[in-house]
Write a protein that holds these residues in place. Structure first.
Motif, PDB file in Angstrom:
ATOM      1  N   PHE A   1      12.987 -10.429  13.297  1.00  0.00           N
ATOM      2  CA  PHE A   1      12.821  -9.212  14.099  1.00  0.00           C
ATOM      3  C   PHE A   1      13.679  -8.065  13.594  1.00  0.00           C
ATOM      4  O   PHE A   1      13.336  -6.902  13.786  1.00  0.00           O
ATOM      5  N   LEU A   2      14.741  -8.403  12.910  1.00  0.00           N
ATOM      6  CA  LEU A   2      15.529  -7.336  12.286  1.00  0.00           C
ATOM      7  C   LEU A   2      14.709  -6.654  11.187  1.00  0.00           C
ATOM      8  O   LEU A   2      14.699  -5.430  11.066  1.00  0.00           O
ATOM      9  N   VAL A   3      14.023  -7.469  10.413  1.00  0.00           N
ATOM     10  CA  VAL A   3      13.146  -6.907   9.380  1.00  0.00           C
ATOM     11  C   VAL A   3      12.046  -6.056  10.023  1.00  0.00           C
ATOM     12  O   VAL A   3      11.731  -4.961   9.570  1.00  0.00           O
TER      13      VAL A   3
ATOM     14  N   TRP B   1      12.201  -4.456  12.804  1.00  0.00           N
ATOM     15  CA  TRP B   1      12.822  -3.220  13.288  1.00  0.00           C
ATOM     16  C   TRP B   1      13.021  -2.234  12.138  1.00  0.00           C
ATOM     17  O   TRP B   1      12.732  -1.059  12.238  1.00  0.00           O
ATOM     18  N   ARG B   2      13.508  -2.759  11.041  1.00  0.00           N
ATOM     19  CA  ARG B   2      13.796  -1.873   9.921  1.00  0.00           C
ATOM     20  C   ARG B   2      12.538  -1.412   9.191  1.00  0.00           C
ATOM     21  O   ARG B   2      12.523  -0.363   8.587  1.00  0.00           O
ATOM     22  N   ARG B   3      11.541  -2.237   9.240  1.00  0.00           N
ATOM     23  CA  ARG B   3      10.300  -1.872   8.542  1.00  0.00           C
ATOM     24  C   ARG B   3       9.172  -1.671   9.542  1.00  0.00           C
ATOM     25  O   ARG B   3       8.031  -2.047   9.306  1.00  0.00           O
TER      26      ARG B   3
ATOM     27  N   PHE C   1       9.023  -1.147  19.048  1.00  0.00           N
ATOM     28  CA  PHE C   1       9.689  -2.413  18.749  1.00  0.00           C
ATOM     29  C   PHE C   1       9.698  -3.325  19.976  1.00  0.00           C
ATOM     30  O   PHE C   1       9.410  -4.511  19.899  1.00  0.00           O
TER      31      PHE C   1
END
Lengths: 280, 183
Positions: free
Chosen positions: B44-46, B48-50, B11
């Protein structure tokens, strides 16, 4: 034609807007969230899509509000228009109930899609059906399907058995189905009518040029003449660039000895040939 | 999903490499710093999660733009999701945001560009501002390269036409033709 200079901000300028500390802080905060939390993926909507073949063209066409069905010469009438007065009043779909399903079959493969819609609506269904011209081997198959309630609609395909007069395709809809669905079947093309591309159609197949890469422009012209296709746009391609003709070429600018790299059915009733002086 | 350290490492690499590109993408398409901050953080949250879905190498860039694009579309539909991750970012961007500069650019080029349908502007901007090629634009829009090629041609042609007719038109606006989010 310089879009570049309308750029509101360069990447370098943008970078200066956020301090190093804030940038690192955001990364840290993100990484402290659990990757296993409900990921809430961002999606277009709540559509369940089973098949999206040929969507780019179909979507572009829908957005432009252009009917793709007709690509014939001026003396021909194809697609949704004037297929004889007797058809005007006849039902274009047939409905029957069977084991909790409503089985809907197509009676008139070249009817105006609005008429299918209307007949579905008369049965309380919000279903949009289209039949579009495709290559013979894709006739009778589904080229696009979008349904809202997650694959509850069954399609009745009739591979190779969908002409412009008779077509055996249809759908089986659960009687309690309330959602919206959009289904596009391929049907045989009339002379002069271009194919809407579908899965497995090779580039150029839509204009009867299945082995397009490497063919010359002159050969392509012969085939187009045979198929009575007159509306042709030319796009220039040379070593990966469309320069110096980013806006395409007129027929006079195209040399018969050039090569066709690709040929696709466009909207606005035209064929688009990608051409250039070298084989791709 | 690899061990935590591997995830973090991957990431950080993606974030470090593409933060500025995504920020620029977002700033170019928002009116204010708050929106820009939320979309950047959400993108960037997406990621990180994906993380497993983020393509390797340079393909990550258009993938991230694609996520940012959908997040922006949700924002425009009012489906804002405040992540609470981005307060400080919001403050910094609120000061620095250029407030959609092209809207005030008086030139004929800018006027012609503004008159284009939204779909055309998006394509031309992805090529001209983000410098993406057809294949990368296809990743952003979630359509085929061929579709991009065809649409780009039309967009350029319409743009050229708008430029040519500019002098005949007095403040005539072409209503943006929305594609309804279907790419």
């Amino acid at each position: 034609m310089n879009v570049e200079r309308l750029n509101p901000i360069s990447e370098e300028e943008a970078a200066t807007m956020v301090s190093r500390q804030t940038r690192d802080d955001l990364a840290e905060r993100i990484m402290t969230t659990s990757p296993d939390e409900a990921p809430a993926p961002v999606r277009h909507g709540r559509w369940g899509r089973r098949l999206l073949v040929g969507v780019p063209l179909a979507a572009a066409v829908a957005a432009a509000g252009v009917v793709v069905l007709s690509a014939a010469g001026p003396d021909q009438k194809v697609g949704s228009v004037s297929v004889g007065p007797h058809r005007a009043d006849a039902a274009v779909l047939s409905f029957r109930k069977e084991d909790g399903y409503l089985v809907v079959t197509v009676k008139d493969p070249v009817a105006d899609p609005a008429r299918y819609r209307k007949e579905f609506a008369a049965h309380g269904l919000d279903i949009k059906l289209d039949l579009r011209p495709v290559s013979p081997r894709n006739a009778g198959t589904v080229i696009f399907l979008e349904d809202q309630e997650g694959s509850r609609i069954e399609v009745i395909q009739a591979k190779g058995e969908c002409g412009v007069e008779i077509c055996s395709v249809g759908v089986k809809v659960p009687v309690d189905y309330k959602g919206y669905a959009h289904i596009v079947f391929g049907r045989a093309a009339r002379p002069g009518e271009m194919y809407d591309t579908s899965e497995g159609d090779r580039p150029g197949e839509g204009v009867g040029l299945p082995e397009v890469p490497g063919r010359t422009v002159a050969e392509a012209w012969d085939v187009l003449t045979q198929r009575k296709i007159t509306g042709v746009e030319y796009r220039y391609e040379f070593r990966g660039s469309d320069r110096p003709y980013p806006n395409g070429l007129s027929r006079d600018q195209v040399k018969p000895e050039w090569y066709v790299h690709d040929a696709v059915a466009g909207s606005e009733g035209q064929v688009i040939l990608f051409v250039g002086p070298e084989k791709e | 999903m690899g061990p935590p350290d591997t995830r973090r490492h991957r990431f950080e690499e993606i974030y470090g490499k593409y933060h500025d590109a995504v920020l620029a993408y977002v700033v170019r398409r928002t009116d204010n710093g708050h929106d820009a901050a939320d979309v950047l953080a959400e993108t960037f949250l997406v990621a990180w999660r994906r993380l497993d879905e983020v393509p390797a190498g340079e393909r990550a860039r258009p993938w991230l733009f694609g996520v940012a694009r959908r997040t922006l579309a949700n924002l425009h539909r009012g489906a804002r999701r405040r992540t609470a991750l981005s307060e400080r970012l919001r403050a910094e961007l609120a000061h620095a945001h250029p407030h959609a500069a092209p809207a005030t650019e008086p030139s004929a080029v800018a006027a012609a560009f503004r008159r284009l349908p939204e779909q055309d502007r998006e394509l031309l901007a992805l090529a001209g501002w983000e410098g993406l090629d057809f294949g990368e634009i296809a990743v952003v829009l979630g359509c085929s390269r061929n579709a991009v090629r065809i649409r780009m041609f039309r967009a350029r042609r319409r743009f050229a036409r708008e430029l040519n007719t500019h002098e005949d038109l007095i403040e005539e606006r072409v209503a943006p033709a929305s594609e309804g989010g279907v790419a």
